[in-house]
Design a protein around this motif. Structure first.
Motif, PDB file in Angstrom:
ATOM      1  N   ASN A 202       0.851  -1.196   0.000  1.00  0.00           N
ATOM      2  CA  ASN A 202       0.000   0.000   0.000  1.00  0.00           C
ATOM      3  C   ASN A 202       0.889   1.249   0.000  1.00  0.00           C
ATOM      4  N   GLU A 203       0.268   2.410   0.153  1.00  0.00           N
ATOM      5  CA  GLU A 203       1.011   3.683   0.133  1.00  0.00           C
ATOM      6  C   GLU A 203       2.000   3.817   1.293  1.00  0.00           C
TER       7      GLU A 203
ATOM      8  N   ILE B  68      -9.395  -7.384  -3.428  1.00  0.00           N
ATOM      9  CA  ILE B  68      -8.588  -6.320  -4.019  1.00  0.00           C
ATOM     10  C   ILE B  68      -8.278  -6.642  -5.487  1.00  0.00           C
ATOM     11  N   VAL B  69      -8.457  -5.665  -6.360  1.00  0.00           N
ATOM     12  CA  VAL B  69      -8.098  -5.786  -7.774  1.00  0.00           C
ATOM     13  C   VAL B  69      -6.646  -5.325  -7.914  1.00  0.00           C
TER      14      VAL B  69
ATOM     15  N   ARG C 224      -2.864  -5.271 -10.543  1.00  0.00           N
ATOM     16  CA  ARG C 224      -2.284  -5.305 -11.896  1.00  0.00           C
ATOM     17  C   ARG C 224      -0.864  -5.835 -11.771  1.00  0.00           C
TER      18      ARG C 224
ATOM     19  N   GLU D 159       0.600  -4.197  -8.589  1.00  0.00           N
ATOM     20  CA  GLU D 159       0.165  -2.909  -8.057  1.00  0.00           C
ATOM     21  C   GLU D 159      -1.306  -2.973  -7.671  1.00  0.00           C
ATOM     22  N   TYR D 160      -1.643  -2.279  -6.607  1.00  0.00           N
ATOM     23  CA  TYR D 160      -3.026  -2.113  -6.175  1.00  0.00           C
ATOM     24  C   TYR D 160      -3.766  -1.301  -7.241  1.00  0.00           C
ATOM     25  N   VAL D 161      -4.970  -1.727  -7.603  1.00  0.00           N
ATOM     26  CA  VAL D 161      -5.806  -0.983  -8.546  1.00  0.00           C
ATOM     27  C   VAL D 161      -7.000  -0.381  -7.810  1.00  0.00           C
ATOM     28  N   ARG D 162      -7.771  -1.251  -7.114  1.00  0.00           N
ATOM     29  CA  ARG D 162      -8.933  -0.756  -6.371  1.00  0.00           C
ATOM     30  C   ARG D 162      -9.467  -1.854  -5.449  1.00  0.00           C
ATOM     31  N   GLY D 163     -10.320  -1.424  -4.540  1.00  0.00           N
ATOM     32  CA  GLY D 163     -10.992  -2.361  -3.648  1.00  0.00           C
ATOM     33  C   GLY D 163     -10.584  -2.204  -2.202  1.00  0.00           C
ATOM     34  N   LYS D 164     -11.395  -2.803  -1.350  1.00  0.00           N
ATOM     35  CA  LYS D 164     -11.126  -2.846   0.091  1.00  0.00           C
ATOM     36  C   LYS D 164     -11.032  -4.306   0.488  1.00  0.00           C
TER      37      LYS D 164
END
Length: 157
Positions: free
Chosen positions: A18-19, A62-63, A65, A88-93
């Motif tokens: 994550n960030e 989590i989606v 890439r 890489e994280y794309v979206r989702g919780k």
């Protein structure tokens, strides 16, 4: 001697941060003593990059890439070839499937605390390789029928 077709399994997993540079790890019901990268088995005919996205989504919600492969590992006892992607994280919780996954969360992971979380040596080496990887192994998916068609390519340029 009669020919026996290979009876091997291919599995995939992904290293995602994550960030805050924390790693998303899971604990399964059947290996609840350790944390590991989300992933699972590849279905017959399924491209590896699609399989890792599917498995990661199924286990975490989590989606991702995929951006490259950080390592390839073989379990000689169980005949399992494991491919680890960096993604890489794309979206989702985070949303787990409770019948398979006991817990999923982002963990601040480093050389000094990894043994607290990852207790299986093969999972530890894969995770450390992914953490430290600066370049990736190229990966391509091709469709050949009747001509050659490149479906996807991951390559660290």
């Amino acid at each position: 001697m009669e020919y026996e077709p290979p009876k091997q399994t291919i599995s995939v997993s992904a290293f995602v941060t994550n960030e805050k540079n924390e790693v998303l790890l899971v604990r399964t019901h059947w290996r609840s003593e350790t944390w590991e990268m989300p992933g699972g088995n590849v279905e017959v005919g399924e491209p590896l990059d699609e399989a890792v996205c599917r498995e990661f989504l199924e286990e975490t919600g989590i989606v991702i890439r995929p951006v490259g492969i950080t390592g390839v590992y073989f379990n000689a006892t169980k005949h399992v070839l494991s491919v680890v992607f960096k993604a890489e994280y794309v979206r989702g919780k985070i949303k787990i499937q409770p019948e398979e996954i006991k817990e999923a969360k982002y963990i601040e992971l480093n050389d000094s605390n990894i043994d607290k979380y990852i207790t299986r040596p093969q999972q530890k080496s894969r995770t450390l390789d992914a953490m430290k990887s600066k370049c990736f192994i190229p990966y391509e998916t091709w469709e050949i029928n009747p001509s050659y068609n490149l479906l996807s390519r991951l390559y660290n340029e």
